[in-house]
Design a protein around this motif. Structure first.
Motif, PDB file in Angstrom:
ATOM      1  N   GLY A  88      -1.516   5.146  -9.874  1.00 17.29           N
ATOM      2  CA  GLY A  88      -0.920   4.405  -8.768  1.00 17.29           C
ATOM      3  C   GLY A  88       0.129   5.126  -7.963  1.00 17.29           C
ATOM      4  N   ILE A  89       0.595   6.306  -8.414  1.00 19.80           N
ATOM      5  CA  ILE A  89       1.724   6.959  -7.759  1.00 19.80           C
ATOM      6  C   ILE A  89       1.430   7.328  -6.303  1.00 19.80           C
ATOM      7  CG2 ILE A  89       1.064   9.305  -8.468  1.00 19.80           C
ATOM      8  CD1 ILE A  89       4.656   7.899  -8.324  1.00 19.80           C
ATOM      9  N   TYR A  90       0.163   7.586  -5.988  1.00 21.78           N
ATOM     10  CA  TYR A  90      -0.147   7.920  -4.596  1.00 21.78           C
ATOM     11  C   TYR A  90       0.207   6.765  -3.672  1.00 21.78           C
ATOM     12  CZ  TYR A  90      -4.212   4.958  -3.627  1.00 21.78           C
ATOM     13  OH  TYR A  90      -5.024   3.894  -3.369  1.00 21.78           O
ATOM     14  N   GLY A  91       0.098   5.515  -4.190  1.00 19.80           N
ATOM     15  CA  GLY A  91       0.428   4.356  -3.367  1.00 19.80           C
ATOM     16  C   GLY A  91       1.896   4.311  -2.989  1.00 19.80           C
ATOM     17  N   LEU A  92       2.759   4.784  -3.894  1.00 27.77           N
ATOM     18  CA  LEU A  92       4.197   4.782  -3.604  1.00 27.77           C
ATOM     19  C   LEU A  92       4.523   5.754  -2.479  1.00 27.77           C
ATOM     20  CD1 LEU A  92       7.064   3.862  -4.296  1.00 27.77           C
ATOM     21  CD2 LEU A  92       7.160   5.694  -5.996  1.00 27.77           C
ATOM     22  N   ALA A 129       1.055  12.272  -6.441  1.00 25.90           N
ATOM     23  CA  ALA A 129       2.140  11.894  -5.534  1.00 25.90           C
ATOM     24  C   ALA A 129       2.065  12.697  -4.242  1.00 25.90           C
ATOM     25  CB  ALA A 129       3.493  12.102  -6.225  1.00 25.90           C
ATOM     26  N   LEU A 130       1.747  13.995  -4.352  1.00 21.24           N
ATOM     27  CA  LEU A 130       1.593  14.820  -3.148  1.00 21.24           C
ATOM     28  C   LEU A 130       0.378  14.388  -2.333  1.00 21.24           C
ATOM     29  CD1 LEU A 130       2.413  18.545  -4.018  1.00 21.24           C
ATOM     30  CD2 LEU A 130       3.561  17.047  -2.392  1.00 21.24           C
ATOM     31  N   GLN A 131      -0.705  14.014  -3.007  1.00 19.77           N
ATOM     32  CA  GLN A 131      -1.864  13.498  -2.281  1.00 19.77           C
ATOM     33  C   GLN A 131      -1.449  12.329  -1.390  1.00 19.77           C
ATOM     34  OE1 GLN A 131      -4.769  12.623  -5.414  1.00 19.77           O
ATOM     35  NE2 GLN A 131      -6.062  14.265  -4.622  1.00 19.77           N
ATOM     36  N   GLY A 132      -0.714  11.394  -1.978  1.00 24.95           N
ATOM     37  CA  GLY A 132      -0.278  10.232  -1.212  1.00 24.95           C
ATOM     38  C   GLY A 132       0.712  10.576  -0.119  1.00 24.95           C
ATOM     39  N   ALA A 133       1.491  11.662  -0.318  1.00 28.17           N
ATOM     40  CA  ALA A 133       2.487  12.054   0.685  1.00 28.17           C
ATOM     41  C   ALA A 133       1.841  12.483   2.000  1.00 28.17           C
ATOM     42  CB  ALA A 133       3.367  13.173   0.142  1.00 28.17           C
TER      43      ALA A 133
END
Length: 396
Positions: free
Chosen positions: A50-54, A104-108
């Motif tokens: 779920g971290i990509y959502g953040l 997390a970088l993907q979501g960024a």
């Protein structure tokens, strides 16, 4: 649409599909493949999921603002490069923490709002709603493809191969931006994209829009959380090897179309929008009950069909309800907040879902998701709910 508009919309829809495909492909895989990594437990796996959502939620509006200053294409290309970097880091990771950082970088690389702004730049006002709907439909398409393609790629090369593949998708996306997407006139801006402070506060005070924001948060919370347990059930109850799970996802998704199309017809042509919306939530609840007590493979398959039927209908309906229910001139702001709530739901579903599995097991997670769905149902049950308001706004 003019030929230029058709080219713009089709190329941006393809770009959006590739972008979301790279994010969705790990959805059916992390709970099965990440357990082999050092540091992996339900909590860290849920965080990786779920971290990509953040990072998506936190950066959508800032990057949309930056695209107003620098131009749409530079921000989109930069976002795709960040996404590719995150994919490479996750592919090379030798622990679950490396995967978390990569995700997390993907979501960024949060380019969704900028892509929608570019759609507005390249289309006339009378064609803009249709154009955005076509681009938005690519999310559903990418979700369906990802659930089938992800397990197939993982079967050939493991979880690392999936992340390498998503980095390739990002590079292809950059090529689409450079060679297929037209460049709008510099400085062109539209009031129906972006966010202004006055509209932002008014959107947050609108009870109808708040209900829809809660709805999309709940929908994506439940989606992310359940994919922490569904792959394990296919393994343990259905007896399917993890490389064969696509054999279940493909027919379940295909048959879900037969489930959602009658609901869409009744909602749009027969004026039953509120009833079909509530039915979509009920399908999610039924699916959770069936899958939580399943002891036969057929029960898992039935539960997945019900879940995807309800999920796909609600996923397709919610953005339309926002655009119908929003006040004059506030569509872009309302959709921006709506998207942010969607990504926060994905983050919370993965992170909190992982914690629930770690502390209370699968039962605690499913019960929490069911309770959230019940609250969601009760919020939309009154006859003055936003679904009714949106139907009235369009004369249905």
């Amino acid at each position: 649409m003019t030929p230029l508009e058709r080219r713009s919309v089709s190329s941006l829809a393809l770009l959006y599909c590739f972008r979301m495909l790279g994010l969705f492909m790990v959805l059916p895989l992390l709970a099965l493949y990440a357990v082999d990594l050092p540091g992996a437990d339900p909590l860290t796996i849920g965080l990786a999921l779920g971290i990509y959502g953040l990072s998506q939620a936190l950066l959508q509006i800032p990057l949309g603002w930056l695209s107003d200053q620098l131009g749409r294409k530079p921000v989109i290309i930069g976002g795709l490069l960040v996404f590719a970097l995150g994919s490479v880091i996750a592919a090379l990771a030798d622990s679950i923490y490396g995967v978390v950082f990569g995700r997390a970088l993907q979501g960024a690389g949060a380019i969704a709002s900028t892509v929608m702004a570019l759609v507005a730049d390249l289309t006339r006002e009378e064609q803009r709603t249709k154009a955005m709907a076509l681009v938005g439909m690519s999310i559903g398409l990418s979700f369906a493809i990802a659930l089938v393609l992800g397990p197939a790629v993982a079967a050939a090369g493991g979880l690392g191969a999936v992340f390498w593949f998503t980095s390739l998708l990002a590079i292809v996306g950059i090529a689409i931006v450079l060679f297929l997407v037209p460049t709008p006139p510099r400085g062109l801006r539209h009031d129906d994209v972006g966010a202004r402070s006055g509209l932002f506060m008014r959107s947050l005070r609108d009870v109808g829009l708040l209900r829809l924001n809660f709805a999309v948060f709940s929908l994506h919370f439940i989606l992310m959380a359940l994919f922490l347990v569904v792959p394990g059930q296919l393994l343990d109850v259905a007896g399917l090897d993890r490389d064969s799970h696509w054999l279940v996802y493909l027919p379940a998704l295909a048959l879900s179309i037969a489930g959602m199309v009658p609901m869409m017809v009744l909602a749009e042509r027969k004026g039953r929008m509120r009833e079909m919306f509530l039915l979509g939530i009920i399908l999610l609840m039924l699916a959770m009950v069936i899958m939580s007590i399943a002891w036969l493979p057929a029960m898992i398959y039935l539960g997945m069909w019900l879940f995807f039927s309800g999920f796909n209908y609600l996923e397709a309906t919610l953005p339309s309800l926002v655009s119908k229910a929003v006040f004059q001139g506030g569509k872009g702001t309302a959709l921006g907040i709506f998207s942010t709530c969607q990504f926060f739901g994905a983050f919370a579903g993965g992170a909190l879902g992982g914690w629930l599995v770690k502390t209370g097991g699968n039962t605690a997670l499913v019960m929490s998701c069911f309770g959230l769905a019940v609250i969601w149902f009760l919020v939309f049950l009154p006859s003055h709910s936003v679904a009714t308001r949106a139907a009235a706004a369009t004369g249905e």
